[in-house]
Motif scaffolding. Structure first.
Motif, PDB file in Angstrom:
ATOM      1  N   PRO A 155       0.819  -1.224   0.000  1.00 36.89           N
ATOM      2  CA  PRO A 155       0.000   0.000   0.000  1.00 36.89           C
ATOM      3  C   PRO A 155       0.848   1.267   0.000  1.00 36.89           C
ATOM      4  N   ASP A 156       2.102   1.160   0.474  1.00 36.64           N
ATOM      5  CA  ASP A 156       3.000   2.319   0.518  1.00 36.64           C
ATOM      6  C   ASP A 156       4.336   1.960  -0.146  1.00 36.64           C
ATOM      7  N   PRO A 157       4.357   1.724  -1.449  1.00 36.36           N
ATOM      8  CA  PRO A 157       5.585   1.285  -2.119  1.00 36.36           C
ATOM      9  C   PRO A 157       6.659   2.369  -2.092  1.00 36.36           C
ATOM     10  N   ILE A 158       7.912   1.931  -2.062  1.00 34.99           N
ATOM     11  CA  ILE A 158       9.032   2.868  -2.095  1.00 34.99           C
ATOM     12  C   ILE A 158       9.612   2.979  -3.504  1.00 34.99           C
ATOM     13  N   ALA A 159       9.163   2.118  -4.398  1.00 39.07           N
ATOM     14  CA  ALA A 159       9.589   2.167  -5.802  1.00 39.07           C
ATOM     15  C   ALA A 159       8.498   1.514  -6.648  1.00 39.07           C
ATOM     16  N   ARG A 160       8.459   1.887  -7.893  1.00 33.54           N
ATOM     17  CA  ARG A 160       7.427   1.362  -8.789  1.00 33.54           C
ATOM     18  C   ARG A 160       8.060   0.855 -10.075  1.00 33.54           C
ATOM     19  N   ALA A 161       7.458  -0.186 -10.624  1.00 33.34           N
ATOM     20  CA  ALA A 161       7.882  -0.731 -11.917  1.00 33.34           C
ATOM     21  C   ALA A 161       6.663  -1.356 -12.575  1.00 33.34           C
ATOM     22  N   ALA A 162       6.623  -1.294 -13.888  1.00 26.79           N
ATOM     23  CA  ALA A 162       5.470  -1.805 -14.628  1.00 26.79           C
ATOM     24  C   ALA A 162       5.767  -3.180 -15.202  1.00 26.79           C
ATOM     25  N   GLY A 163       4.690  -3.927 -15.446  1.00 27.22           N
ATOM     26  CA  GLY A 163       4.826  -5.209 -16.118  1.00 27.22           C
ATOM     27  C   GLY A 163       5.060  -6.373 -15.170  1.00 27.22           C
ATOM     28  N   PRO A 164       5.065  -7.584 -15.715  1.00 31.43           N
ATOM     29  CA  PRO A 164       5.313  -8.783 -14.904  1.00 31.43           C
ATOM     30  C   PRO A 164       6.750  -8.806 -14.370  1.00 31.43           C
ATOM     31  N   SER A 165       6.997  -9.696 -13.416  1.00 30.53           N
ATOM     32  CA  SER A 165       8.295  -9.680 -12.736  1.00 30.53           C
ATOM     33  C   SER A 165       9.130 -10.942 -12.930  1.00 30.53           C
ATOM     34  N   PHE A 166       8.590 -11.990 -13.560  1.00 31.97           N
ATOM     35  CA  PHE A 166       9.307 -13.264 -13.672  1.00 31.97           C
ATOM     36  C   PHE A 166       9.693 -13.514 -15.129  1.00 31.97           C
ATOM     37  N   PRO A 167      11.009 -13.567 -15.415  1.00 32.87           N
ATOM     38  CA  PRO A 167      12.170 -13.396 -14.544  1.00 32.87           C
ATOM     39  C   PRO A 167      12.557 -11.923 -14.406  1.00 32.87           C
ATOM     40  N   SER A 168      13.425 -11.628 -13.456  1.00 29.80           N
ATOM     41  CA  SER A 168      13.871 -10.256 -13.238  1.00 29.80           C
ATOM     42  C   SER A 168      14.756  -9.795 -14.399  1.00 29.80           C
ATOM     43  N   GLY A 169      14.323  -8.740 -15.072  1.00 29.35           N
ATOM     44  CA  GLY A 169      15.109  -8.199 -16.169  1.00 29.35           C
ATOM     45  C   GLY A 169      16.461  -7.656 -15.746  1.00 29.35           C
ATOM     46  N   PRO A 170      16.536  -6.864 -14.667  1.00 29.06           N
ATOM     47  CA  PRO A 170      17.839  -6.365 -14.226  1.00 29.06           C
ATOM     48  C   PRO A 170      18.805  -7.479 -13.839  1.00 29.06           C
ATOM     49  N   ALA A 171      18.309  -8.511 -13.152  1.00 33.05           N
ATOM     50  CA  ALA A 171      19.181  -9.620 -12.766  1.00 33.05           C
ATOM     51  C   ALA A 171      19.713 -10.342 -14.002  1.00 33.05           C
ATOM     52  N   MET A 172      18.868 -10.532 -14.980  1.00 27.74           N
ATOM     53  CA  MET A 172      19.260 -11.239 -16.201  1.00 27.74           C
ATOM     54  C   MET A 172      20.266 -10.419 -17.006  1.00 27.74           C
ATOM     55  N   ALA A 173      19.973  -9.138 -17.204  1.00 32.96           N
ATOM     56  CA  ALA A 173      20.853  -8.287 -18.010  1.00 32.96           C
ATOM     57  C   ALA A 173      22.207  -8.085 -17.340  1.00 32.96           C
TER      58      ALA A 173
END
Length: 261
Positions: free
Chosen positions: A130-148
């Motif tokens: 309800p009180d996010p500290i960051a936002r991102a759009a789209g699905p999460s599996f797999p993590s794009g940053p981790a993969m890249a």
């Protein structure tokens, strides 16, 4: 003469087998993890939720460290990592290492396509607060940053490996591992990814690294090694000491590797 050629072929076959084994093994583990995620396996689900909830509470209480984590996440984001590897590919192409340049570019394209298509097909929801500290759009599996980050860091470490001594290799691998772990952890700490998403990103990256390299070795055996030698020759200092045989009036310099050598 036949013995060195046979030894080279054996090394090439061994390298191809190792890359293929990495790709298959990572793909199998990825499929297993996906099955557990889709099946809402209790231990994994509890670990995901407990980890993200704990880190989110900590981040809400420590705003300064949270800002630092957000900065690290931005610096190690997928766009930054992909641009970095594409710049390296352009540099390799300028040096005449076309196969190595194609390898680096193929890693970027394959990693992006594989990750994005999997996200769209699985459509796994991100953590929600309800009180996010960051936002991102789209699905999460797999993590794009981790993969890249893993694809880029592993590729750069592989390019540096034959050009540095043992201390340099240790430093390069340590820095690469630290960056990959930091990017993965920051996504969890900011409440953008579940731990299983990050693990899936790493497994997907390993599958892409092994698969792309194996295909290139199968399509053009030995080309990656020849390009690596070409890059080493073109980037070494122009002025260097050489051993001159007795009676030779000028230094003998080895030219760049031939295309078919």
């Amino acid at each position: 003469m036949q013995q060195p050629i046979d030894a080279l072929y054996q090394r090439q076959r061994r390298r191809h087998a190792e890359c293929a084994a990495l790709a298959v093994g990572a793909a199998v583990l990825f499929a297993l993890l996906l099955t557990l995620v889709l099946g809402d396996w209790g231990p994994l689900t509890r670990l995901d939720h407990a980890s993200v909830a704990s880190l989110h509470r900590y981040a809400r209480r420590h705003t300064v460290s949270t800002a630092a984590v957000r900065t690290l996440a931005d610096l190690g984001g997928p766009v930054t990592m992909r641009i970095l590897l594409l710049l390296v590919a352009a540099w390799l192409l300028r040096l005449g290492a076309r196969t190595l340049a194609g390898w680096a570019a193929a890693l970027v394209l394959t990693g992006w396509l594989a990750g994005r298509l999997t996200q769209l097909l699985i459509d796994h929801p991100r953590p929600h607060f309800p009180d996010p500290i960051a936002r991102a759009a789209g699905p999460s599996f797999p993590s794009g940053p981790a993969m890249a980050s893993l694809i880029t860091c592993a590729a750069l470490a592989a390019l540096l490996w034959p050009r540095v001594n043992r201390a340099g290799r240790y430093a390069a691998c340590t820095l690469a591992a630290a960056l990959v772990l930091t990017v993965g952890w920051s996504g969890i700490a900011l409440g953008l990814y579940w731990p299983s998403d990050v693990l899936a990103g790493w497994l997907g990256a390993a599958a892409v690294l092994g698969g792309v390299t194996a295909v290139l070795e199968l399509w053009h055996p030995g080309a990656l090694l020849r390009d690596s030698r070409r890059v080493e020759w073109r980037t070494r200092p122009r002025v260097q000491r050489v051993l001159v045989p007795e009676g030779t009036t000028r230094p003998i310099e080895e030219g760049p590797p031939d295309e078919d050598s």
